[in-house]
Write a protein that holds these residues in place. Structure first.
Motif, short mmCIF file in Angstrom:
data_model
loop_
_atom_site.label_atom_id
_atom_site.label_comp_id
_atom_site.label_asym_id
_atom_site.label_seq_id
_atom_site.Cartn_x
_atom_site.Cartn_y
_atom_site.Cartn_z
N ALA A 799 0.86 -1.34 0.01
CA ALA A 799 0.04 0.24 0.06
C ALA A 799 0.99 1.51 0.11
O ALA A 799 0.48 2.17 -0.73
N ARG A 800 1.74 1.24 0.85
CA ARG A 800 2.78 2.51 0.89
C ARG A 800 3.50 2.60 -0.54
O ARG A 800 3.76 4.00 -0.85
N THR A 801 3.86 1.39 -1.39
CA THR A 801 4.41 1.48 -2.36
C THR A 801 3.45 2.09 -3.49
O THR A 801 3.96 3.00 -4.31
N VAL A 802 2.16 1.99 -3.55
CA VAL A 802 1.25 2.41 -4.38
C VAL A 802 1.20 4.00 -3.86
O VAL A 802 1.22 5.00 -5.04
N ALA A 803 1.24 4.54 -2.64
CA ALA A 803 1.21 5.69 -2.17
C ALA A 803 2.33 6.69 -2.62
O ALA A 803 2.20 7.65 -3.13
N VAL A 804 3.72 5.86 -2.55
CA VAL A 804 4.77 6.75 -2.95
C VAL A 804 4.81 6.82 -4.59
O VAL A 804 5.18 7.88 -5.03
N ASN A 805 4.23 5.91 -5.17
CA ASN A 805 4.44 5.74 -6.83
C ASN A 805 3.35 6.84 -7.22
O ASN A 805 3.42 7.46 -8.52
N ILE A 806 2.33 7.36 -6.66
CA ILE A 806 1.36 8.25 -6.72
C ILE A 806 2.09 9.40 -7.16
O ILE A 806 1.82 10.40 -8.01
N PHE A 807 2.71 9.56 -6.21
CA PHE A 807 3.58 11.06 -6.25
C PHE A 807 4.80 10.91 -7.48
O PHE A 807 4.85 11.89 -8.26
N ALA A 808 5.45 9.81 -7.91
CA ALA A 808 6.30 9.70 -8.91
C ALA A 808 5.58 9.87 -10.30
O ALA A 808 5.95 10.74 -11.20
N VAL A 809 4.42 9.35 -10.50
CA VAL A 809 3.75 9.47 -11.68
C VAL A 809 2.77 10.65 -11.70
O VAL A 809 2.67 11.30 -12.62
N GLY A 810 2.22 11.03 -10.71
CA GLY A 810 1.56 12.37 -10.74
C GLY A 810 2.46 13.49 -10.97
O GLY A 810 1.91 14.78 -11.69
N GLU A 811 3.60 13.45 -10.32
CA GLU A 811 4.41 14.71 -10.75
C GLU A 811 4.91 14.87 -11.96
O GLU A 811 5.07 15.60 -12.74
N SER A 812 5.07 13.50 -12.52
CA SER A 812 5.53 13.53 -14.03
C SER A 812 4.55 14.24 -15.06
O SER A 812 4.85 14.74 -15.81
N PHE A 813 3.25 13.68 -14.75
CA PHE A 813 2.08 14.56 -15.41
C PHE A 813 2.11 16.05 -15.24
O PHE A 813 1.85 16.75 -15.98
N TYR A 814 2.34 16.45 -13.80
CA TYR A 814 2.38 17.63 -13.37
C TYR A 814 3.56 18.46 -14.11
O TYR A 814 3.35 19.69 -14.44
N LEU A 815 4.63 17.83 -14.25
CA LEU A 815 5.41 18.59 -14.98
C LEU A 815 5.38 19.05 -16.41
O LEU A 815 5.79 20.20 -16.81
N LEU A 816 4.47 18.23 -17.30
CA LEU A 816 4.23 18.63 -18.35
C LEU A 816 3.41 20.00 -18.41
O LEU A 816 3.43 21.11 -19.18
N ASP A 817 2.71 20.37 -17.24
CA ASP A 817 1.75 21.39 -16.94
C ASP A 817 2.48 22.55 -16.55
O ASP A 817 2.29 23.79 -16.56
N SER A 818 3.54 22.30 -15.89
CA SER A 818 4.79 23.17 -15.01
C SER A 818 5.43 24.07 -16.12
O SER A 818 6.04 24.81 -15.60
N ARG A 819 5.60 23.59 -17.32
CA ARG A 819 6.48 24.14 -18.38
C ARG A 819 5.99 25.62 -18.55
O ARG A 819 6.59 26.52 -18.95
N SER A 820 4.80 25.96 -18.09
CA SER A 820 4.24 27.21 -18.60
C SER A 820 2.97 27.61 -17.53
O SER A 820 2.17 26.61 -17.31
N LEU A 821 2.88 28.83 -17.22
CA LEU A 821 1.70 29.12 -16.27
C LEU A 821 0.47 29.44 -17.25
O LEU A 821 -0.85 29.21 -16.86
N ARG A 822 0.71 29.72 -18.46
CA ARG A 822 -0.45 30.10 -19.26
C ARG A 822 -0.56 29.22 -20.35
O ARG A 822 -1.57 28.81 -20.80
N PHE A 823 0.44 28.53 -21.15
CA PHE A 823 0.28 27.76 -22.27
C PHE A 823 0.34 26.23 -22.06
O PHE A 823 0.81 25.90 -20.93
N SER A 824 -0.40 25.52 -22.76
CA SER A 824 -0.58 24.18 -22.67
C SER A 824 0.86 23.44 -23.30
O SER A 824 1.59 24.40 -24.07
N ALA A 825 1.30 22.36 -22.99
CA ALA A 825 2.42 21.65 -23.38
C ALA A 825 2.33 21.51 -24.99
O ALA A 825 3.32 21.60 -25.54
N PHE A 826 1.05 21.39 -25.51
CA PHE A 826 1.06 21.26 -27.03
C PHE A 826 1.17 22.61 -27.72
O PHE A 826 1.96 22.89 -28.80
N ARG A 827 0.77 23.78 -27.16
CA ARG A 827 1.29 25.00 -27.63
C ARG A 827 2.91 25.34 -27.50
O ARG A 827 3.40 25.96 -28.45
N LEU A 828 3.25 25.06 -26.59
CA LEU A 828 4.56 25.12 -26.27
C LEU A 828 5.66 24.21 -27.45
O LEU A 828 6.79 24.48 -27.50
#
Length: 906
Positions: A799-828
């Protein structure tokens, strides 16, 4: 012994110092004065020891947090991680230590600039001594090429010209005489004084030393440099404030967590471990390291754009710059005198082309054939023959050997298709009178092989030439009566455009004579005027416009005259046509009488500061900073060093800059071009944006981890994440994911936005909303799947392994959005920054290793999980990306709506 030496005559000064023009000081008297006043050197301010300066670098709130993290990690047995964090702390301390040493280096360079040999007269004998042995009252002999070794009053001179650009900012050599001057004359206009560390460019002179070492004008600058406060950078100040706040929040939450746990009846040992987990989760260990790397990448990018960064924090300061205070000569202008207008035979001509390259034409509505206007041809010939300079072409450019003003005359003649070498061969020089400041002209005698006559050509100030002329040449080269009032009207019109005007005349004689001043005192034929200036850099004009669009004001601070500076400022767009000239341009003499309160207003409204002293430059910078502006200051001379050091970012010239200026500055321009400053500001903004993106990214992770642990304790349930697992998340997220943002290219429209306001927090409201939104989603996903896994019969480790990997995967997806406060990853552009995908791949690979490698399972208390678990984990990651993208789209639509509304309201 501070006196107004420029107001006294030679006899009075010799009497004050008990010296003699022919005999000089007695050797024993010079020795006594040396013992009394000390060597002719600048004293260096005593500073803290190197060890204390190094230890002081650890006195920062963020460092306290990191040191606490080191202790916690040692307690947890994570010695490798503790060593890594300590290495980061040590690296930042070294950078700060090196940065603090720049003041000492600047002073050392300033002191070294005085070391030279001097010719003095002592006990009636001429001798060479080290300049540090000079004392007040010494009689010093100077000639072309010498460095002035101390402040001196001129006793005698012949055609003496001094390059004072390093001290006063004056772009051209200054003619010196021993004329007595009024007391109110400014430093730059004291033509009977010589100042330490300036250079003799022409002629000879004799002076008496009136000040040495710290008492000289350069010594005064040394004191200003010594006293000037080195400011923290905007981001450093904000990070410091943010670190203090973060420290307080972590301590508060840890205390609350501990108290609530005790209230639930848990043991203090368990609660202590929980508090440690919370602290580890919320401390952004990777922040200093990644910030340093982002700044270093910015430095590399700027190096490709002709900018060398001497101190890493200067990179982000550029991104916050609100005002650029720029020197004129060589930075905004080309530092190549160029003839732009001609006047002869009652006609005006325009000369096209700029710089020393002889490319351009002489025009009068249309291209003009110079060979049909004999008066114009004679004017251009006079400029070539009454001239000691040479125009040479190299592989890369055209260059002038000699005086820039004379070089401009040669270039102008070549634009009229005059073969200057052939002309000098056909009309060889027979005799000459070099330029002398008391006469304000130069004259040369030539033999004209074609007419078999001798011709005297003379060039100089309009006043000195016109008083010797009775006629001028018309278009057919026939002499007609001279209308002096018309000449002065033309001169005034040229001067209003910032042109430096030279007048030309000739005298035809039948036989050779020894050229004397008496030969050319009257009855000359006036040939015309040539108006020249150091033209603006075209790329600098474009850059100034770009700076204005980006919300950055540009102000010119120069040692040149107000008229010249104003004309250049208008051409460059620094002064609008409607702008009040009186408030837009301020001279150094006017600044002297301004109160501190008036200075705040004037510094804000003025666009040009002309004829200013080093102390006034410093005062201007300080006044602008009191108006909450972030100041970038350019400079090349010794006189600029105090202001360069005081400014938020000092910018020195790499080609023309003195070593003192370079040591005092934060960055150096390799091409001395203002356009490079604008390019550096653009890169600085990109760096600052990437730092803010990283902080926003990593804090969302820290918040999510902290919330997971807090909720578990408040709900009195098992911790979904252990301290060592929180450490793993933080380090991998920072290194694999956050670091990828350091390579993010510039966003579209970066230079269309205003600079970050100095008073604004490091994280804007929109970023804080995003951090809390992602933190809540990470909390929900991690805590939810942790409890769901336990419900479905999974072990605690699984269960803790699942909880830890939520952060690893969730942050990976959030990284795509963190490239800009305004524009999408597709626009960039999905693949514009390949490091994003490399980072995500490394993060997922590390997570797989954490999950399935036995050694990792043992170290981090994890266990293998099923494919169904991975499906749920990736579903949470996709949900985070979609929700943040929707939030970003909504904000962008609102922003566009507000812009349209504001546009309609206007």
């Amino acid at each position: 012994m501070k006196k107004h030496w420029h107001t006294l005559n030679e006899q009075d000064i010799l009497k004050i110092f008990s010296s003699d023009l022919k005999e000089g000081l007695r050797a024993d008297e010079a020795q006594n004065r040396y013992k009394k006043y000390g060597p002719n050197l600048l004293s260096v301010k005593k500073t803290k020891s190197a060890l204390m300066r190094f230890l002081s670098q650890f006195n920062q709130a963020l460092v306290y947090i990191l040191l606490a993290a080191i202790v916690i990690k040692i307690y947890l047995g994570a010695y490798v991680d503790a060593s890594v964090i300590f290495g980061v702390v040590l690296l930042n301390a070294i950078i700060g230590f090196v940065q603090e040493n720049k003041a000492l280096n600047a002073l050392a360079a300033l002191s070294e600039s005085l070391v030279t040999m001097s010719t003095v007269v002592r006990s009636g004998k001429k001798q060479q001594i080290d300049a540090k042995g000079l004392v007040v009252g010494d009689i010093v002999l100077l000639q072309s090429g010498d460095k002035v070794p101390a402040d001196m009053r001129i006793l005698a001179s012949r055609e003496l010209q001094i390059d004072e650009s390093a001290l006063t900012g004056e772009s051209l050599p200054v003619a010196k005489t021993n004329t007595i001057l009024p007391q109110e004359v400014s430093l730059a206009d004291r033509t009977n004084m010589l100042y330490s560390s300036t250079f003799v460019t022409y002629g000879t002179g004799v002076g008496i030393v009136v000040a040495t070492g710290d008492e000289t004008e350069i010594g005064h600058i040394s004191k200003l440099l010594n006293d000037a406060t080195v400011l923290e950078t905007p981001l450093t100040r904000k990070i410091s404030k943010f670190s203090h706040l973060l420290l307080m929040v972590i301590l508060f939450l840890a205390t609350v967590t501990f108290a609530v746990g005790l209230w639930h009846g848990n043991s203090w040992e368990e609660l202590f471990m929980a508090s440690i987990a919370l602290s580890v989760a919320m401390i952004p260990e990777g922040l200093p390291a990644v910030m340093t790397i982002i700044l270093a990448i910015g430095v590399a990018r700027m190096a490709k754009r002709n900018t060398i960064i001497r101190h890493l924090p200067a990179v982000e300061t550029l991104g916050s710059t609100t005002i650029i205070c720029s020197d004129k000569t060589g930075t905004l202008t080309r530092n190549e005198m160029t003839v732009q207008e001609l006047y002869c035979a009652d006609e005006k001509f325009t000369v096209t082309g700029i710089g020393y390259a002889p490319k351009g034409e002489i025009q009068q509505e249309k291209t003009y054939d110079t060979h049909t206007n004999q008066a114009l041809l004679e004017l251009l010939k006079a400029g070539v023959l009454c001239n000691d300079s040479v125009l040479k072409e190299s592989k890369e450019s055209w260059n002038i050997e000699g005086d820039p003003t004379e070089g401009a005359l040669l270039v102008c003649a070549k634009k009229a298709a005059i073969d200057t070498d052939a002309l000098r061969s056909d009309m060889p020089r027979v005799d000459a009178i070099p330029f002398e400041s008391q006469y304000q002209y130069m004259a040369t005698l030539h033999f004209d092989k074609e007419s078999n006559k001798y011709i005297i050509y003379i060039k100089g100030s309009v006043e000195s030439i016109t008083q010797r002329c009775s006629t001028f040449l018309n278009t057919n080269a026939k002499p007609v009566p001279l209308n002096k009032s018309e000449i002065f009207m033309q001169v005034e019109a040229m001067a209003e455009k910032g042109l430096r005007v030279l007048a030309f005349a000739r005298l035809i004689i039948e036989r050779a004579v020894t050229l004397e001043h008496e030969n050319i005192s009257q009855n000359l034929e006036f040939l015309g005027l040539q108006g020249m200036m150091d033209p603006p850099r075209e790329e600098a004009i474009v850059s100034i416009k770009a700076c204005k669009t980006a919300g950055i004001n540009v102000k010119m601070i120069t040692g040149d005259h107000a008229l010249t500076a104003t004309a250049i400022a208008r051409q460059m767009g620094l002064i609008d046509a409607e702008q009040n000239k009186k408030s837009a341009v301020i001279t150094g003499s006017e600044l002297t009488y301004l109160t501190d309160e008036e200075m705040l207003t004037s510094s804000k409204n003025a666009s040009v500061f002309a004829r200013v002293t080093p102390e006034q430059k410093l005062r201007i910078v300080e006044a602008l900073q009191k108006n909450n502006e972030i100041i970038a200051m350019t400079g090349d001379g010794v006189n600029d060093a105090p202001a360069l050091r005081r400014a938020d970012i000092g910018i020195a010239m790499g080609i023309t800059g003195t070593e003192v200026a370079k040591e005092a500055a934060d960055m150096v321009l390799t091409d001395d071009n203002f356009a490079s400053i604008e390019a550096a500001v653009e890169e600085g903004r990109a760096v600052l944006e990437n730092i803010i993106k990283f902080i926003g990214f990593i804090l969302a992770t820290n918040l999510g981890e902290g919330l997971v642990i807090m909720v578990a304790i408040l709900a009195n349930v098992t911790l979904p994440i252990l301290p060592v697992q929180a450490l793993w998340i933080n380090m991998t997220a920072a290194v694999f994911l956050g670091l990828a943002l350091a390579f993010e290219p510039q966003e579209p429209g970066l230079m269309q936005k205003p600079p970050h306001a100095p008073s604004a927090p490091i994280l804007r409201k929109e970023m804080l909303i995003r951090i809390f939104l992602v933190g809540i989603m990470l909390l929900g996903g991690s805590f939810g799947l942790f409890e769901l896994s336990l419900t479905h019969g999974a072990s605690l480790e699984e269960a803790r392994t699942v909880a830890v990997n939520i952060f690893a995967v969730g942050e990976s997806f959030y990284l795509l959005d963190s490239r800009s406060l305004r524009f999408s990853a597709f626009r960039l552009g999905l693949f514009k920054n390949p490091w994003i995908w490399i980072g995500i791949f490394c993060m997922i690979s590390a997570s797989v290793a954490l999950t399935y490698l036995p050694v990792m399972n043992k170290m981090f208390h994890t266990a293998p999980i099923s494919l169904n678990d991975w499906g749920s984990i990736f579903a949470v990651g996709v949900l985070i990306y979609v929700i943040v993208s929707i939030e970003k789209t909504i904000r962008q639509l609102r922003s566009n709506t507000n812009k349209e509304k504001n546009k309609y309201d206007k």
